[in-house]
Design an enzyme around this catalytic site. Structure first.
Site, mmCIF file in Angstrom:
data_model
loop_
_atom_site.group_PDB
_atom_site.id
_atom_site.type_symbol
_atom_site.label_atom_id
_atom_site.label_comp_id
_atom_site.label_asym_id
_atom_site.label_seq_id
_atom_site.Cartn_x
_atom_site.Cartn_y
_atom_site.Cartn_z
ATOM 1 N N ASP A 1 0.841 -1.200 0.000
ATOM 2 C CA ASP A 1 0.000 0.000 0.000
ATOM 3 C C ASP A 1 0.873 1.245 0.000
ATOM 4 O O ASP A 1 2.090 1.160 0.150
ATOM 5 C CB ASP A 1 -0.923 -0.005 1.229
ATOM 6 C CG ASP A 1 -0.166 0.004 2.562
ATOM 7 O OD1 ASP A 1 1.078 -0.098 2.560
ATOM 8 O OD2 ASP A 1 -0.817 0.107 3.608
ATOM 9 N N ASN B 1 -6.543 0.961 14.214
ATOM 10 C CA ASN B 1 -7.976 0.734 14.007
ATOM 11 C C ASN B 1 -8.248 -0.649 13.420
ATOM 12 O O ASN B 1 -9.361 -0.938 13.004
ATOM 13 C CB ASN B 1 -8.527 1.796 13.042
ATOM 14 C CG ASN B 1 -7.772 1.804 11.710
ATOM 15 O OD1 ASN B 1 -6.740 1.143 11.578
ATOM 16 N ND2 ASN B 1 -8.278 2.540 10.752
ATOM 17 N N HIS C 1 -6.806 -1.767 10.678
ATOM 18 C CA HIS C 1 -6.711 -1.815 9.211
ATOM 19 C C HIS C 1 -5.591 -2.753 8.765
ATOM 20 O O HIS C 1 -4.628 -2.997 9.477
ATOM 21 C CB HIS C 1 -6.588 -0.414 8.586
ATOM 22 C CG HIS C 1 -5.263 0.259 8.732
ATOM 23 N ND1 HIS C 1 -5.072 1.585 8.421
ATOM 24 C CD2 HIS C 1 -4.044 -0.191 9.137
ATOM 25 C CE1 HIS C 1 -3.809 1.907 8.613
ATOM 26 N NE2 HIS C 1 -3.166 0.856 9.052
HETATM 27 P P1 PGA Z 1 2.875 0.400 12.213
HETATM 28 O O1 PGA Z 1 1.642 0.489 11.239
HETATM 29 O O2 PGA Z 1 3.645 -0.815 11.801
HETATM 30 O O3 PGA Z 1 3.655 1.658 11.967
HETATM 31 O O4 PGA Z 1 2.332 0.278 13.605
HETATM 32 C C1 PGA Z 1 0.876 -0.657 11.032
HETATM 33 C C2 PGA Z 1 -0.239 -0.325 10.090
HETATM 34 O O5 PGA Z 1 -0.797 0.764 10.175
HETATM 35 O O6 PGA Z 1 -0.578 -1.186 9.263
#
Ligand code: PGA
Length: 251
Positions: free
Chosen positions: A67, A136, A138
């Site tokens: 993404d 959240n 995601h």
């Molecule tokens: P992070 O993000 O690894 O920086 O905690 C995870 C995500 O948002 O998928």
């Protein structure tokens, strides 16, 4: 669903790299996908070390980015393409057989999404889909309320993600409102999903994703229906899971 709980972040990253190594040794032409973010840094370091030492041969592997943020590109610190370049592609001393990355600053976002989809069609299904979990719940930029049937797509960022995002940009508030991402359909078609999470701040969402109902309000809960999903957690991220949860193993 299996859940491996390691004592700390480094042990979790090594355990994740062990899984990736075993999977790509069994399938040397595999399509792999790693996320951006803070969580995968240790895994990518381990992966690159194993490439350097010859334990992993990347030459037949194909890599697809998960993404990115719309509006920033590979030369912008904090973009996922920049992260992948600086933590993976530039660090590996031998390249992957083929690579798909985004340019979120490009004018041709729809064409890039079609390109990601075509890349996954060509080399897929994804053999090793590594995912971080957002605050959240995601997966990629599949935010709360997402349609689980979507494939590569462009999507508005949720307020939680917009609140968290400045940690990637040196504390700067960038006016980023959209993401581009593999969809849940492609994630669910992956042969193996490795979901990684560490730290106390992830304990609540990890517990919801694993123990709660399957709902698009917690996108990671969809992984409960994936036949080969392995969670790799540190003790803190696993702290709200019952110790006797079926499938949970401590390493
Ligand atoms: P992070 O993000 O690894 O920086 O905690 C995870 C995500 O948002 O998928």
């Amino acid at each position: 669903m299996k859940i491996i709980v390691a004592k700390d972040y480094e042990a979790m990253s090594r355990a994740a790299a062990d899984q990736v190594e075993a999977l790509v040794r069994a399938e040397p032409e595999a399509l792999v996908s790693f996320p951006g973010g803070d969580t995968p840094v240790g895994l990518l370091r381990e992966f690159c070390r194993r490439v350097k030492e010859g334990a992993i041969d990347p030459s037949g592997l194909k890599f697809v980015q998960l993404d990115d943020w719309v509006g920033i590109g590979p030369n912008d610190e904090g973009s996922c393409s920049n992260f992948i370049r600086e933590n993976l592609l530039r660090v590996m001393d031998r390249p992957f057989g083929d690579v798909f990355t985004f340019n979120g600053a490009g004018e041709d976002i729809d064409a890039q999404l079609a390109g990601q989809e075509a890349f996954i069609e060509k080399y897929g299904p994804i053999c090793v889909e590594v995912l971080g979990i957002g605050m959240n719940g995601h997966l990629g930029f599949n935010e709360e309320g997402i349609d689980f049937s979507l494939r590569s797509h462009r999507t508005p960022l949720s307020s939680v993600t917009r609140g968290v995002q400045k940690k990637y940009f040196g504390g700067r508030d960038l006016p980023l409102k959209e993401g581009i991402t593999q969809g849940i359909a492609q994630i669910m078609e992956s042969k193996t999903v490795l979901a990684i999470a560490n730290g106390k701040k992830k304990a609540d969402i990890v517990a919801k994703a694993i123990l709660g109902p399957v709902t698009n309000q917690v996108p990671a809960s969809v992984l409960q229906g994936h036949g080969r999903c392995l969670y790799l957690l540190d003790e803190e991220a696993a702290s709200l899971l019952p110790a006797d949860l079926p499938g949970l193993e401590r390493v």
